[in-house]
Design a protein around this motif. Sequence first.
Motif, PDB file in Angstrom:
ATOM      1  N   GLU A  61      38.307  35.846  40.487  1.00  0.00           N
ATOM      2  CA  GLU A  61      37.838  34.516  40.873  1.00  0.00           C
ATOM      3  C   GLU A  61      36.335  34.518  41.144  1.00  0.00           C
ATOM      4  O   GLU A  61      35.615  33.603  40.725  1.00  0.00           O
ATOM      5  N   GLU A  62      35.843  35.547  41.827  1.00  0.00           N
ATOM      6  CA  GLU A  62      34.423  35.582  42.165  1.00  0.00           C
ATOM      7  C   GLU A  62      33.553  35.840  40.939  1.00  0.00           C
ATOM      8  O   GLU A  62      32.591  35.105  40.678  1.00  0.00           O
ATOM      9  N   ALA A  63      33.870  36.886  40.180  1.00  0.00           N
ATOM     10  CA  ALA A  63      33.027  37.250  39.038  1.00  0.00           C
ATOM     11  C   ALA A  63      33.034  36.161  37.968  1.00  0.00           C
ATOM     12  O   ALA A  63      31.977  35.772  37.455  1.00  0.00           O
ATOM     13  N   LYS A  66      31.179  32.917  39.218  1.00  0.00           N
ATOM     14  CA  LYS A  66      29.722  33.019  39.220  1.00  0.00           C
ATOM     15  C   LYS A  66      29.147  32.994  37.811  1.00  0.00           C
ATOM     16  O   LYS A  66      28.119  32.350  37.557  1.00  0.00           O
ATOM     17  N   LEU A  67      29.811  33.682  36.885  1.00  0.00           N
ATOM     18  CA  LEU A  67      29.305  33.729  35.512  1.00  0.00           C
ATOM     19  C   LEU A  67      29.377  32.354  34.851  1.00  0.00           C
ATOM     20  O   LEU A  67      28.394  31.871  34.271  1.00  0.00           O
ATOM     21  N   LEU A  68      30.526  31.703  34.948  1.00  0.00           N
ATOM     22  CA  LEU A  68      30.680  30.397  34.327  1.00  0.00           C
ATOM     23  C   LEU A  68      29.838  29.341  35.031  1.00  0.00           C
ATOM     24  O   LEU A  68      29.321  28.418  34.391  1.00  0.00           O
ATOM     25  N   GLY A  69      29.707  29.465  36.350  1.00  0.00           N
ATOM     26  CA  GLY A  69      28.888  28.509  37.089  1.00  0.00           C
ATOM     27  C   GLY A  69      27.436  28.555  36.670  1.00  0.00           C
ATOM     28  O   GLY A  69      26.758  27.521  36.583  1.00  0.00           O
ATOM     29  N   ARG A  70      26.940  29.744  36.389  1.00  0.00           N
ATOM     30  CA  ARG A  70      25.555  29.872  35.947  1.00  0.00           C
ATOM     31  C   ARG A  70      25.353  29.281  34.559  1.00  0.00           C
ATOM     32  O   ARG A  70      24.323  28.672  34.276  1.00  0.00           O
ATOM     33  N   HIS A  71      26.348  29.438  33.694  1.00  0.00           N
ATOM     34  CA  HIS A  71      26.217  28.927  32.335  1.00  0.00           C
ATOM     35  C   HIS A  71      26.537  27.441  32.233  1.00  0.00           C
ATOM     36  O   HIS A  71      26.200  26.808  31.232  1.00  0.00           O
ATOM     37  N   ALA A  72      27.197  26.909  33.256  1.00  0.00           N
ATOM     38  CA  ALA A  72      27.502  25.476  33.234  1.00  0.00           C
ATOM     39  C   ALA A  72      26.266  24.634  33.495  1.00  0.00           C
ATOM     40  O   ALA A  72      26.207  23.464  33.095  1.00  0.00           O
ATOM     41  N   SER A 192      40.685  57.041  53.579  1.00  0.00           N
ATOM     42  CA  SER A 192      39.734  56.799  52.501  1.00  0.00           C
ATOM     43  C   SER A 192      39.393  55.319  52.423  1.00  0.00           C
ATOM     44  O   SER A 192      40.165  54.458  52.848  1.00  0.00           O
ATOM     45  N   SER A 193      38.228  55.055  51.875  1.00  0.00           N
ATOM     46  CA  SER A 193      37.779  53.691  51.632  1.00  0.00           C
ATOM     47  C   SER A 193      37.358  53.613  50.170  1.00  0.00           C
ATOM     48  O   SER A 193      36.580  54.444  49.701  1.00  0.00           O
ATOM     49  N   LYS A 194      37.893  52.628  49.458  1.00  0.00           N
ATOM     50  CA  LYS A 194      37.616  52.519  48.032  1.00  0.00           C
ATOM     51  C   LYS A 194      36.967  51.184  47.721  1.00  0.00           C
ATOM     52  O   LYS A 194      37.426  50.135  48.168  1.00  0.00           O
ATOM     53  N   GLN A 195      35.899  51.256  46.946  1.00  0.00           N
ATOM     54  CA  GLN A 195      35.189  50.050  46.516  1.00  0.00           C
ATOM     55  C   GLN A 195      35.541  49.759  45.063  1.00  0.00           C
ATOM     56  O   GLN A 195      35.349  50.602  44.185  1.00  0.00           O
ATOM     57  N   TYR A 196      36.060  48.568  44.812  1.00  0.00           N
ATOM     58  CA  TYR A 196      36.416  48.143  43.468  1.00  0.00           C
ATOM     59  C   TYR A 196      35.381  47.137  42.968  1.00  0.00           C
ATOM     60  O   TYR A 196      34.975  46.234  43.702  1.00  0.00           O
ATOM     61  N   ILE A 197      34.961  47.292  41.721  1.00  0.00           N
ATOM     62  CA  ILE A 197      33.995  46.382  41.120  1.00  0.00           C
ATOM     63  C   ILE A 197      34.535  45.889  39.780  1.00  0.00           C
ATOM     64  O   ILE A 197      34.942  46.690  38.937  1.00  0.00           O
ATOM     65  N   LEU A 198      34.546  44.573  39.619  1.00  0.00           N
ATOM     66  CA  LEU A 198      34.873  43.963  38.330  1.00  0.00           C
ATOM     67  C   LEU A 198      33.576  43.436  37.732  1.00  0.00           C
ATOM     68  O   LEU A 198      32.897  42.609  38.339  1.00  0.00           O
ATOM     69  N   THR A 199      33.238  43.914  36.543  1.00  0.00           N
ATOM     70  CA  THR A 199      32.007  43.502  35.863  1.00  0.00           C
ATOM     71  C   THR A 199      32.355  42.762  34.580  1.00  0.00           C
ATOM     72  O   THR A 199      33.161  43.243  33.779  1.00  0.00           O
ATOM     73  N   LEU A 200      31.750  41.604  34.409  1.00  0.00           N
ATOM     74  CA  LEU A 200      31.896  40.827  33.182  1.00  0.00           C
ATOM     75  C   LEU A 200      30.570  40.857  32.433  1.00  0.00           C
ATOM     76  O   LEU A 200      29.526  40.554  33.007  1.00  0.00           O
ATOM     77  N   LYS A 212      25.331  39.393  32.585  1.00  0.00           N
ATOM     78  CA  LYS A 212      26.286  40.234  33.305  1.00  0.00           C
ATOM     79  C   LYS A 212      26.489  39.689  34.704  1.00  0.00           C
ATOM     80  O   LYS A 212      25.554  39.229  35.354  1.00  0.00           O
ATOM     81  N   GLU A 213      27.744  39.770  35.173  1.00  0.00           N
ATOM     82  CA  GLU A 213      28.087  39.346  36.526  1.00  0.00           C
ATOM     83  C   GLU A 213      29.164  40.270  37.066  1.00  0.00           C
ATOM     84  O   GLU A 213      29.992  40.776  36.305  1.00  0.00           O
ATOM     85  N   SER A 214      29.139  40.496  38.368  1.00  0.00           N
ATOM     86  CA  SER A 214      30.120  41.404  38.959  1.00  0.00           C
ATOM     87  C   SER A 214      30.565  40.898  40.321  1.00  0.00           C
ATOM     88  O   SER A 214      29.902  40.066  40.953  1.00  0.00           O
ATOM     89  N   ALA A 215      31.703  41.404  40.775  1.00  0.00           N
ATOM     90  CA  ALA A 215      32.246  41.117  42.098  1.00  0.00           C
ATOM     91  C   ALA A 215      32.737  42.420  42.696  1.00  0.00           C
ATOM     92  O   ALA A 215      33.224  43.302  41.985  1.00  0.00           O
ATOM     93  N   THR A 216      32.596  42.548  44.012  1.00  0.00           N
ATOM     94  CA  THR A 216      32.931  43.793  44.706  1.00  0.00           C
ATOM     95  C   THR A 216      33.914  43.524  45.838  1.00  0.00           C
ATOM     96  O   THR A 216      33.808  42.524  46.547  1.00  0.00           O
ATOM     97  N   LEU A 217      34.868  44.426  46.003  1.00  0.00           N
ATOM     98  CA  LEU A 217      35.819  44.356  47.108  1.00  0.00           C
ATOM     99  C   LEU A 217      36.087  45.770  47.607  1.00  0.00           C
ATOM    100  O   LEU A 217      36.325  46.680  46.804  1.00  0.00           O
ATOM    101  N   THR A 218      36.043  45.953  48.918  1.00  0.00           N
ATOM    102  CA  THR A 218      36.285  47.262  49.529  1.00  0.00           C
ATOM    103  C   THR A 218      37.618  47.244  50.268  1.00  0.00           C
ATOM    104  O   THR A 218      37.925  46.311  51.006  1.00  0.00           O
ATOM    105  N   LYS A 219      38.400  48.294  50.056  1.00  0.00           N
ATOM    106  CA  LYS A 219      39.731  48.380  50.644  1.00  0.00           C
ATOM    107  C   LYS A 219      39.915  49.727  51.323  1.00  0.00           C
ATOM    108  O   LYS A 219      39.562  50.770  50.748  1.00  0.00           O
ATOM    109  N   ASP A 220      40.427  49.717  52.549  1.00  0.00           N
ATOM    110  CA  ASP A 220      40.675  50.946  53.306  1.00  0.00           C
ATOM    111  C   ASP A 220      42.118  51.390  53.134  1.00  0.00           C
ATOM    112  O   ASP A 220      43.044  50.572  53.199  1.00  0.00           O
TER     113      ASP A 220
END
Length: 233
Positions: A61-63, A66-72, A192-200, A212-220
């Motif tokens: 939803e975030e990535a 943001k990408l489509l919003g910029r191109h709109a 452990s703490s893991k950071q997930y990144i989705l890049t478009l 390019k656009e990305s979103a980050t989420l950290t999970k413990d």
Amino acid sequence: MDSGLTRRNFFGRAAQGLLAVGAVTYGGCRGNQTATIVKPTDPVAVGSHAAGGETFKPLVEEATGKLLGRHAAQPVMNVSYQAGQLPSPPTPQVRRICFIGVENASNEELGDFKEQIYEMIDSKILAAGIYQSISRRFVQAGLTETRLRPDQLFVPENMRTFMAVMERQGQPFDYALYAKITSGTTTVNKDSSKQYILTLEMVNVRSGAFDKESATLTKDYNSSLTAKVKHWF
């Protein structure tokens, strides 16, 4: 017969009966899987060992947003006309986008979530109304015919071959979209703490320009009692 002994025998047999019922009940629950329908208002289940819907949905939803919003956002040109002259209606230019696929570069298996990530991104592209998305069935058919992997399309000659096949299918496109999942893990003893990144990454196949656009989420992930108690407060 001693009344005390009788009472002891009664309570002893009653306790044995309760234990037997409990054992049967526990065995039945353990041996049979149950299910519950999750309502939209219910809390989302959080994966204890790997990422799940609680991780991928907000990343998409975030990535994508943001990408489509910029191109709109398109620049508006102010044009003056003489009295009595009306401009002809503009011809809308349809921008066609080819969503190539989802690459998993994390240290976790995506499993069936890989298909869900693709569908979520593709659905948001269609809902935004900015691009006309090519059906995935045509994309897969094009990759199969050219015998190319998605990462090989970055070679210009391979991209031209793929585009020619898509045009023969009646599915020309202007942009290629790639999605990539990465992760990074920080370990503290058993926790452990893991950071997930989705890049478009969206590439203009005509000019080679890309966005390019990305979103980050950290999970413990908590194993120690100290970490578990910490997250209760």
